[in-house]
Design a protein around this motif. Structure first.
Motif, PDB file in Angstrom:
ATOM      1  N   ARG A  92      37.019  48.596  50.040  1.00  0.00           N
ATOM      2  CA  ARG A  92      37.463  47.431  50.829  1.00  0.00           C
ATOM      3  C   ARG A  92      37.899  46.264  49.944  1.00  0.00           C
ATOM      4  NH1 ARG A  92      38.004  51.056  54.479  1.00  0.00           N
ATOM      5  NH2 ARG A  92      36.158  51.573  55.746  1.00  0.00           N
ATOM      6  N   THR A  93      38.018  46.490  48.642  1.00  0.00           N
ATOM      7  CA  THR A  93      38.382  45.408  47.726  1.00  0.00           C
ATOM      8  C   THR A  93      39.681  44.707  48.108  1.00  0.00           C
ATOM      9  OG1 THR A  93      37.191  46.480  45.913  1.00  0.00           O
ATOM     10  CG2 THR A  93      38.835  44.823  45.315  1.00  0.00           C
ATOM     11  N   PRO A  94      40.757  45.415  48.497  1.00  0.00           N
ATOM     12  CA  PRO A  94      41.997  44.699  48.871  1.00  0.00           C
ATOM     13  C   PRO A  94      41.789  43.718  50.026  1.00  0.00           C
ATOM     14  CG  PRO A  94      42.452  47.025  48.481  1.00  0.00           C
ATOM     15  CD  PRO A  94      40.964  46.884  48.478  1.00  0.00           C
ATOM     16  N   GLY A  95      40.983  44.099  51.007  1.00  0.00           N
ATOM     17  CA  GLY A  95      40.712  43.196  52.124  1.00  0.00           C
ATOM     18  C   GLY A  95      39.956  41.961  51.680  1.00  0.00           C
ATOM     19  N   TYR A  96      38.943  42.161  50.835  1.00  0.00           N
ATOM     20  CA  TYR A  96      38.201  41.017  50.307  1.00  0.00           C
ATOM     21  C   TYR A  96      39.106  40.125  49.452  1.00  0.00           C
ATOM     22  CZ  TYR A  96      33.808  43.278  51.748  1.00  0.00           C
ATOM     23  OH  TYR A  96      32.784  43.846  52.473  1.00  0.00           O
ATOM     24  N   ALA A  97      39.963  40.745  48.638  1.00  0.00           N
ATOM     25  CA  ALA A  97      40.855  39.971  47.766  1.00  0.00           C
ATOM     26  C   ALA A  97      41.779  39.069  48.581  1.00  0.00           C
ATOM     27  CB  ALA A  97      41.669  40.912  46.884  1.00  0.00           C
ATOM     28  N   ARG A  98      42.253  39.592  49.713  1.00  0.00           N
ATOM     29  CA  ARG A  98      43.117  38.781  50.579  1.00  0.00           C
ATOM     30  C   ARG A  98      42.352  37.582  51.129  1.00  0.00           C
ATOM     31  NH1 ARG A  98      43.250  38.990  55.798  1.00  0.00           N
ATOM     32  NH2 ARG A  98      42.229  41.048  55.869  1.00  0.00           N
ATOM     33  N   ARG A 124      37.984  31.977  61.672  1.00  0.00           N
ATOM     34  CA  ARG A 124      38.803  33.193  61.635  1.00  0.00           C
ATOM     35  C   ARG A 124      38.481  34.011  60.388  1.00  0.00           C
ATOM     36  NH1 ARG A 124      42.961  33.962  58.680  1.00  0.00           N
ATOM     37  NH2 ARG A 124      43.325  31.728  58.379  1.00  0.00           N
ATOM     38  N   ILE A 125      38.369  33.348  59.243  1.00  0.00           N
ATOM     39  CA  ILE A 125      38.054  34.051  58.003  1.00  0.00           C
ATOM     40  C   ILE A 125      36.676  34.694  58.093  1.00  0.00           C
ATOM     41  CG2 ILE A 125      37.589  33.746  55.540  1.00  0.00           C
ATOM     42  CD1 ILE A 125      39.682  31.464  55.598  1.00  0.00           C
ATOM     43  N   ARG A 126      35.720  33.996  58.687  1.00  0.00           N
ATOM     44  CA  ARG A 126      34.378  34.552  58.845  1.00  0.00           C
ATOM     45  C   ARG A 126      34.417  35.818  59.710  1.00  0.00           C
ATOM     46  NH1 ARG A 126      29.662  35.092  56.560  1.00  0.00           N
ATOM     47  NH2 ARG A 126      29.697  32.875  55.950  1.00  0.00           N
ATOM     48  N   ARG A 127      35.179  35.783  60.805  1.00  0.00           N
ATOM     49  CA  ARG A 127      35.299  36.980  61.657  1.00  0.00           C
ATOM     50  C   ARG A 127      35.925  38.134  60.886  1.00  0.00           C
ATOM     51  NH1 ARG A 127      36.931  33.146  65.600  1.00  0.00           N
ATOM     52  NH2 ARG A 127      39.118  33.674  65.223  1.00  0.00           N
ATOM     53  N   GLU A 128      36.985  37.826  60.114  1.00  0.00           N
ATOM     54  CA  GLU A 128      37.641  38.880  59.343  1.00  0.00           C
ATOM     55  C   GLU A 128      36.693  39.440  58.285  1.00  0.00           C
ATOM     56  OE1 GLU A 128      41.357  37.578  57.767  1.00  0.00           O
ATOM     57  OE2 GLU A 128      42.140  36.928  59.716  1.00  0.00           O
ATOM     58  N   PHE A 129      35.936  38.563  57.655  1.00  0.00           N
ATOM     59  CA  PHE A 129      34.969  39.028  56.658  1.00  0.00           C
ATOM     60  C   PHE A 129      33.938  39.958  57.295  1.00  0.00           C
ATOM     61  CE2 PHE A 129      30.728  38.473  54.806  1.00  0.00           C
ATOM     62  CZ  PHE A 129      30.957  38.979  53.532  1.00  0.00           C
ATOM     63  N   GLU A 130      33.417  39.570  58.449  1.00  0.00           N
ATOM     64  CA  GLU A 130      32.411  40.402  59.108  1.00  0.00           C
ATOM     65  C   GLU A 130      32.987  41.730  59.573  1.00  0.00           C
ATOM     66  OE1 GLU A 130      30.908  37.787  62.086  1.00  0.00           O
ATOM     67  OE2 GLU A 130      29.633  36.674  60.684  1.00  0.00           O
ATOM     68  N   ASP A 131      34.270  41.721  59.981  1.00  0.00           N
ATOM     69  CA  ASP A 131      34.917  42.978  60.366  1.00  0.00           C
ATOM     70  C   ASP A 131      35.031  43.916  59.169  1.00  0.00           C
ATOM     71  OD1 ASP A 131      35.204  42.176  62.968  1.00  0.00           O
ATOM     72  OD2 ASP A 131      37.284  41.525  62.763  1.00  0.00           O
ATOM     73  N   ILE A 132      35.433  43.369  58.021  1.00  0.00           N
ATOM     74  CA  ILE A 132      35.549  44.202  56.818  1.00  0.00           C
ATOM     75  C   ILE A 132      34.172  44.684  56.382  1.00  0.00           C
ATOM     76  CG2 ILE A 132      36.187  44.202  54.369  1.00  0.00           C
ATOM     77  CD1 ILE A 132      38.362  42.127  55.083  1.00  0.00           C
ATOM     78  N   ALA A 133      33.206  43.762  56.362  1.00  0.00           N
ATOM     79  CA  ALA A 133      31.864  44.119  55.903  1.00  0.00           C
ATOM     80  C   ALA A 133      31.225  45.184  56.793  1.00  0.00           C
ATOM     81  CB  ALA A 133      30.988  42.876  55.853  1.00  0.00           C
ATOM     82  N   ALA A 134      31.582  45.175  58.087  1.00  0.00           N
ATOM     83  CA  ALA A 134      30.988  46.137  59.022  1.00  0.00           C
ATOM     84  C   ALA A 134      31.341  47.572  58.673  1.00  0.00           C
ATOM     85  CB  ALA A 134      31.429  45.822  60.446  1.00  0.00           C
ATOM     86  N   LYS A 143      32.534  42.059  47.792  1.00  0.00           N
ATOM     87  CA  LYS A 143      31.898  41.518  48.991  1.00  0.00           C
ATOM     88  C   LYS A 143      31.035  40.317  48.646  1.00  0.00           C
ATOM     89  CE  LYS A 143      28.648  42.588  52.715  1.00  0.00           C
ATOM     90  NZ  LYS A 143      27.746  43.601  53.321  1.00  0.00           N
ATOM     91  N   GLU A 144      30.269  40.433  47.573  1.00  0.00           N
ATOM     92  CA  GLU A 144      29.385  39.340  47.162  1.00  0.00           C
ATOM     93  C   GLU A 144      30.182  38.092  46.804  1.00  0.00           C
ATOM     94  OE1 GLU A 144      25.980  38.455  43.747  1.00  0.00           O
ATOM     95  OE2 GLU A 144      26.655  40.506  44.134  1.00  0.00           O
ATOM     96  N   GLN A 145      31.301  38.272  46.091  1.00  0.00           N
ATOM     97  CA  GLN A 145      32.131  37.129  45.708  1.00  0.00           C
ATOM     98  C   GLN A 145      32.735  36.455  46.935  1.00  0.00           C
ATOM     99  OE1 GLN A 145      35.534  38.133  43.318  1.00  0.00           O
ATOM    100  NE2 GLN A 145      36.040  35.999  42.864  1.00  0.00           N
ATOM    101  N   THR A 146      33.235  37.257  47.863  1.00  0.00           N
ATOM    102  CA  THR A 146      33.830  36.702  49.082  1.00  0.00           C
ATOM    103  C   THR A 146      32.793  35.943  49.890  1.00  0.00           C
ATOM    104  OG1 THR A 146      35.297  38.631  49.145  1.00  0.00           O
ATOM    105  CG2 THR A 146      35.240  37.238  51.095  1.00  0.00           C
ATOM    106  N   GLN A 147      31.613  36.533  50.046  1.00  0.00           N
ATOM    107  CA  GLN A 147      30.528  35.880  50.781  1.00  0.00           C
ATOM    108  C   GLN A 147      30.176  34.545  50.144  1.00  0.00           C
ATOM    109  OE1 GLN A 147      28.114  36.971  53.677  1.00  0.00           O
ATOM    110  NE2 GLN A 147      28.414  34.780  53.383  1.00  0.00           N
ATOM    111  N   HIS A 148      30.112  34.508  48.826  1.00  0.00           N
ATOM    112  CA  HIS A 148      29.753  33.280  48.114  1.00  0.00           C
ATOM    113  C   HIS A 148      30.800  32.193  48.323  1.00  0.00           C
ATOM    114  CE1 HIS A 148      28.089  30.700  45.023  1.00  0.00           C
ATOM    115  NE2 HIS A 148      29.255  30.660  44.419  1.00  0.00           N
TER     116      HIS A 148
END
Length: 318
Positions: A92-98, A124-134, A143-148
């Motif tokens: 999922r790295t490309p999604g997190y990178a975006r 919106r970004i939080r929803r997208e992050f949770e969708d990817i993380a799911a 994931k850790e970097q994006t969350q931070h």
């Protein structure tokens, strides 16, 4: 890459009769939502788990009910290279990178220039992050970097929107007798936002109907005879993960009211974030507009109370 514990997989193999696109599209969307990868046309893969097997079987049943053929299979990778290859398909790295790129554009200057827009963007970004993380079955540093970074941006927005917001204290919440809190003066910070507005509404509606409110420019100068709320060292403020509204609910034994509990979830989300609530964007826009239109905090509370009354009535009906 050590994937020795991830050699077991579940696979769905399907075929549809004819050229009917509707059931095919329905199943494809469901599998996409699960984060399944396509090995080839009609063959989908997920890391094995009980929930994965159940989800794939549900789609197999849907295919069969539409006249197609479907099988759910579980298997172990032949060797480590095959396991590594499969695992890379779930990267999922490309999604997190975006998302990281989007978050980095929200610097302090842009947040300050348009707080309302930034708030919408971050939700919106939080929803997208949770969708990817799911569907991130093999989470890593991305994931850790994006969350931070996302948490930092949310904290910056929160500090900007609510200067002087109290720091949560730890400890138990004492149950209080409402009879001891009647006809009192209640004090909180001036220019109230959602937690203070909702708490003031709750106090007057359910705790102290004759409550009088004092709006403090400096909470340290709170009158000695006033009950402070939603500032550091106040009688009622954040405790643990609970915002002031939720602390008041617990203090005065109001948690049995499911409508008030739903309001508590809404106030919590708008005040400190957390689990999204569908009504939150609408209430946020209304309260933000009211704050821009009304300079007098008593008038602001009066107008905000109308919408909180409406929400409470709606939640009660449901």
């Amino acid at each position: 890459m050590d994937t020795s514990a991830n050699l077991l997989w579940s696979m769905l193999v399907i075929s549809f009769p004819g050229r009917s696109a509707t059931p095919r599209m329905r199943v494809w969307r469901a599998l996409k939502g699960l984060g399944a990868v396509v090995l080839r046309d009609g063959v989908y893969l997920l890391p094995h788990s009980k929930s994965a097997v159940m989800a794939l079987q549900a789609q197999a049943d849907a295919v069969i009910s539409s006249g197609g053929d479907a099988h759910v299979l579980s298997f172990t990778s032949n060797d480590q290279p095959q396991a590594d290859t499969f695992q890379k398909l779930f990267d999922r790295t490309p999604g997190y990178a975006r998302l990281i790129k989007t978050i980095q554009k929200l610097n302090a200057g842009s947040i300050k220039r348009n707080v309302v827009k930034t708030s919408r963007d971050l939700r919106r970004i939080r929803r997208e992050f949770e969708d990817i993380a799911a569907t991130d079955y093999f989470p890593g540093p991305a994931k850790e970097q994006t969350q931070h970074l996302l948490s930092q941006a949310e904290a910056s927005l929160f500090a900007l929107r609510t200067p002087g917001e109290p720091q949560a204290k730890m400890g138990d919440i004492r149950h209080l007798n409402r009879a001891d809190y009647q006809n009192r003066i209640w004090a909180t910070r001036t220019r109230p936002w959602v937690d203070r507005l909702a708490s003031a509404w709750l106090i007057r509606r359910f705790i102290d109907p004759k409550a009088r409110f004092v709006w403090l420019e400096n909470p340290e100068k709170c009158p000695a005879n006033a009950l402070g709320f939603d500032f550091d060292k106040a009688a009622f403020t954040h405790v643990g993960a609970r915002v002031t509204f939720e602390v008041l609910l617990a203090s005065f034994d109001l948690e049995k009211d499911t409508a008030l509990m739903r309001l508590g979830s809404l106030v919590h989300y708008l005040d400190v974030g957390g689990v999204p609530v569908a009504e939150a964007p609408g209430l946020e826009m209304i309260l933000n507009g009211a704050r821009h239109q009304l300079d007098d905090d008593d008038r602001l509370l009066k107008e905000a109370s109308k919408f909180l009354d409406f929400l409470y009535a709606s939640y009660t009906d449901e």
